[in-house]
Design a protein around this motif. Structure first.
Motif, mmCIF file in Angstrom:
data_model
loop_
_atom_site.group_PDB
_atom_site.id
_atom_site.type_symbol
_atom_site.label_atom_id
_atom_site.label_comp_id
_atom_site.label_asym_id
_atom_site.label_seq_id
_atom_site.Cartn_x
_atom_site.Cartn_y
_atom_site.Cartn_z
ATOM 1 N N LYS A 55 0.805 -1.217 0.000
ATOM 2 C CA LYS A 55 0.000 0.000 0.000
ATOM 3 C C LYS A 55 0.842 1.274 0.000
ATOM 4 C CE LYS A 55 -3.930 -2.158 2.313
ATOM 5 N NZ LYS A 55 -4.825 -2.138 3.503
ATOM 6 N N SER A 56 2.143 1.125 0.109
ATOM 7 C CA SER A 56 3.010 2.295 0.164
ATOM 8 C C SER A 56 3.090 3.009 -1.187
ATOM 9 C CB SER A 56 4.419 1.880 0.597
ATOM 10 O OG SER A 56 5.310 2.961 0.497
ATOM 11 N N ALA A 57 3.025 4.334 -1.133
ATOM 12 C CA ALA A 57 3.147 5.129 -2.357
ATOM 13 C C ALA A 57 4.569 4.999 -2.909
ATOM 14 C CB ALA A 57 2.826 6.590 -2.068
ATOM 15 N N ASN A 58 5.546 4.988 -2.005
ATOM 16 C CA ASN A 58 6.937 4.755 -2.385
ATOM 17 C C ASN A 58 7.204 3.261 -2.252
ATOM 18 O OD1 ASN A 58 7.449 7.534 -2.662
ATOM 19 N ND2 ASN A 58 7.747 7.725 -0.453
ATOM 20 N N ARG A 59 7.628 2.642 -3.302
ATOM 21 C CA ARG A 59 7.787 1.179 -3.326
ATOM 22 C C ARG A 59 8.764 0.671 -2.264
ATOM 23 N NH1 ARG A 59 10.796 -2.725 -6.209
ATOM 24 N NH2 ARG A 59 12.166 -1.085 -6.967
ATOM 25 N N TYR A 60 8.307 -0.282 -1.473
ATOM 26 C CA TYR A 60 9.139 -0.948 -0.475
ATOM 27 C C TYR A 60 9.420 -2.375 -0.932
ATOM 28 C CZ TYR A 60 7.694 2.649 2.978
ATOM 29 O OH TYR A 60 7.460 3.818 3.646
ATOM 30 N N ARG A 61 10.566 -2.903 -0.520
ATOM 31 C CA ARG A 61 10.838 -4.329 -0.667
ATOM 32 C C ARG A 61 11.110 -4.865 0.739
ATOM 33 N NH1 ARG A 61 13.936 -6.464 -5.938
ATOM 34 N NH2 ARG A 61 12.785 -8.288 -5.198
ATOM 35 N N GLY A 83 13.381 0.863 1.324
ATOM 36 C CA GLY A 83 12.652 1.839 0.523
ATOM 37 C C GLY A 83 13.556 2.959 0.058
ATOM 38 N N LYS A 84 13.015 3.927 -0.642
ATOM 39 C CA LYS A 84 13.785 5.080 -1.101
ATOM 40 C C LYS A 84 14.372 5.851 0.079
ATOM 41 C CE LYS A 84 13.206 5.038 -5.639
ATOM 42 N NZ LYS A 84 14.353 5.040 -6.583
ATOM 43 N N PHE A 85 13.745 5.701 1.252
ATOM 44 C CA PHE A 85 14.202 6.387 2.471
ATOM 45 C C PHE A 85 15.446 5.737 3.050
ATOM 46 C CE2 PHE A 85 11.324 3.026 3.736
ATOM 47 C CZ PHE A 85 12.031 2.384 4.746
ATOM 48 N N GLY A 86 15.620 4.437 2.805
ATOM 49 C CA GLY A 86 16.713 3.676 3.406
ATOM 50 C C GLY A 86 16.234 2.298 3.847
ATOM 51 N N PHE A 178 4.950 3.465 10.057
ATOM 52 C CA PHE A 178 5.502 3.678 8.719
ATOM 53 C C PHE A 178 4.842 4.841 7.971
ATOM 54 C CE2 PHE A 178 7.528 -0.366 9.448
ATOM 55 C CZ PHE A 178 8.715 -0.237 8.749
ATOM 56 N N LYS A 179 3.938 5.515 8.650
ATOM 57 C CA LYS A 179 3.337 6.715 8.067
ATOM 58 C C LYS A 179 4.114 7.980 8.454
ATOM 59 C CE LYS A 179 -1.384 5.011 7.533
ATOM 60 N NZ LYS A 179 -2.819 5.176 7.918
ATOM 61 N N LYS A 180 5.169 7.797 9.224
ATOM 62 C CA LYS A 180 6.007 8.934 9.601
ATOM 63 C C LYS A 180 6.599 9.590 8.344
ATOM 64 C CE LYS A 180 7.555 7.376 14.170
ATOM 65 N NZ LYS A 180 8.736 7.081 15.007
ATOM 66 N N PRO A 181 6.781 10.912 8.362
ATOM 67 C CA PRO A 181 7.328 11.625 7.204
ATOM 68 C C PRO A 181 8.660 11.076 6.708
ATOM 69 C CG PRO A 181 6.440 13.184 8.787
ATOM 70 C CD PRO A 181 6.393 11.837 9.441
ATOM 71 N N ARG A 182 9.502 10.596 7.622
ATOM 72 C CA ARG A 182 10.831 10.123 7.220
ATOM 73 C C ARG A 182 10.746 8.919 6.276
ATOM 74 N NH1 ARG A 182 14.610 9.765 10.467
ATOM 75 N NH2 ARG A 182 15.736 7.931 9.800
ATOM 76 N N TYR A 183 9.666 8.139 6.354
ATOM 77 C CA TYR A 183 9.527 6.968 5.501
ATOM 78 C C TYR A 183 8.818 7.264 4.189
ATOM 79 C CZ TYR A 183 11.157 4.779 9.729
ATOM 80 O OH TYR A 183 11.912 4.456 10.850
ATOM 81 N N LYS A 184 8.507 8.545 3.984
ATOM 82 C CA LYS A 184 7.927 8.987 2.720
ATOM 83 C C LYS A 184 8.954 9.741 1.886
ATOM 84 C CE LYS A 184 3.256 9.338 4.637
ATOM 85 N NZ LYS A 184 2.113 10.236 4.952
ATOM 86 N N LYS A 185 10.125 9.988 2.494
ATOM 87 C CA LYS A 185 11.172 10.737 1.805
ATOM 88 C C LYS A 185 11.851 9.899 0.727
ATOM 89 C CE LYS A 185 12.555 13.999 5.435
ATOM 90 N NZ LYS A 185 13.666 14.427 6.299
ATOM 91 N N ASP A 186 12.320 10.592 -0.288
ATOM 92 C CA ASP A 186 13.104 9.952 -1.333
ATOM 93 C C ASP A 186 14.556 10.373 -1.144
ATOM 94 O OD1 ASP A 186 14.346 9.001 -3.576
ATOM 95 O OD2 ASP A 186 12.819 9.691 -4.981
ATOM 96 N N ASN A 187 15.351 9.480 -0.560
ATOM 97 C CA ASN A 187 16.769 9.762 -0.326
ATOM 98 C C ASN A 187 17.656 9.154 -1.410
ATOM 99 O OD1 ASN A 187 16.243 11.191 2.071
ATOM 100 N ND2 ASN A 187 16.220 9.303 3.277
ATOM 101 N N ASN A 188 17.044 8.915 -2.565
ATOM 102 C CA ASN A 188 17.774 8.380 -3.724
ATOM 103 C C ASN A 188 18.422 7.016 -3.457
ATOM 104 O OD1 ASN A 188 17.279 10.653 -5.427
ATOM 105 N ND2 ASN A 188 18.831 11.790 -4.264
ATOM 106 N N VAL A 189 17.792 6.227 -2.617
ATOM 107 C CA VAL A 189 18.300 4.877 -2.363
ATOM 108 C C VAL A 189 17.836 3.962 -3.499
ATOM 109 C CG1 VAL A 189 18.147 2.869 -0.830
ATOM 110 C CG2 VAL A 189 18.337 5.174 0.134
ATOM 111 N N ASP A 190 18.783 3.215 -4.066
ATOM 112 C CA ASP A 190 18.452 2.247 -5.108
ATOM 113 C C ASP A 190 17.935 0.989 -4.413
ATOM 114 O OD1 ASP A 190 18.457 0.268 -7.091
ATOM 115 O OD2 ASP A 190 20.074 1.252 -8.189
#
Length: 224
Positions: A55-61, A83-86, A178-190
């Protein structure tokens, strides 16, 4: 020795054998039950993390039950969310009753019906996991990846008596966490690169896994 004495001795020996067998049988049953409860707790958290990832907008594995090399041994990580956050390294504890501890305590306490047992501080346990993950990422030339720690108590009856600032929560708060702002950030993690790097070092050798389980059981005995 007459016949009556032989019968008495035989009965005594049989009773002793039965007592010893019952003692070790109960002990094994308790160990099995503890392992089963722990595995069920991990399954609960696994399912919830998979839902969060979908359900995450930013794809998690998500990786579950990951064994990684640690010096000449292995370490087991219950869950990793990438995720993109780390990365979030998740340690699951399937315990009922009251939980007491602080960040600096070597051991925490679990109190159930006035019966108190001690267990290794899960934050310190997870720190070892995080250090292992960072070491592997460094070996794979992957840098600038934030790695967070999270401890989840999976049982509904767990009551946490610990400082609120610590990354330790009950199962019902996992989704919100996991709805915290830090987990919605895009830190350019591949995400895929990090995932493949960690899976590359996954330990699957049965003998090593067997030794890991033996080490865990020995540590558990020392905490009783």
């Amino acid at each position: 020795m007459d016949t009556n004495q032989i019968v008495v001795v035989t009965v005594i020996v049989a009773v002793i054998v039965l007592f010893v067998a019952a003692y070790f049988g109960v002990k094994k049953l308790r160990e099995y039950k503890k392992i089963r409860v722990g595995k069920n707790g991990e399954k609960k958290v696994s399912k919830e993390l998979e839902k969060i990832a979908r359900k995450s907008a930013n794809r998690y594995r998500v990786i579950h039950d990951l064994f990684l090399p640690l010096y000449d041994k292995t370490t087991q990580i219950d869950h990793l969310v990438i995720g993109k956050f780390g990365i979030v390294v998740v340690e699951t504890k399937a315990m009922n009753g009251e939980i007491y501890g602080t960040e600096k305590d070597q051991d925490w306490a679990n109190v159930v019906n006035e019966h108190k047992t001690r267990f290794y501080n899960p934050l310190l346990q997870n720190k070892t996991h995080i250090d292992c993950v960072r070491h592997i990422l460094k070996k794979e030339n992957i840098y600038r990846v934030d790695v967070d720690s999270l401890v989840v108590f999976s049982e509904k009856t767990a009551i946490l008596n610990i400082p609120r600032k610590l990354p330790v929560i009950t199962m019902n708060l996992l989704k919100k966490y996991f709805k915290k702002p830090r987990y919605k950030k895009d830190n350019n993690v591949d995400v895929d690169k990090v995932y493949e790097a960690l899976m590359k070092y996954r330990v699957t050798d049965k003998e090593k896994l067997k030794q890991h389980n033996a080490n865990v059981k020995e540590m558990a005995k020392q905490k009783r």
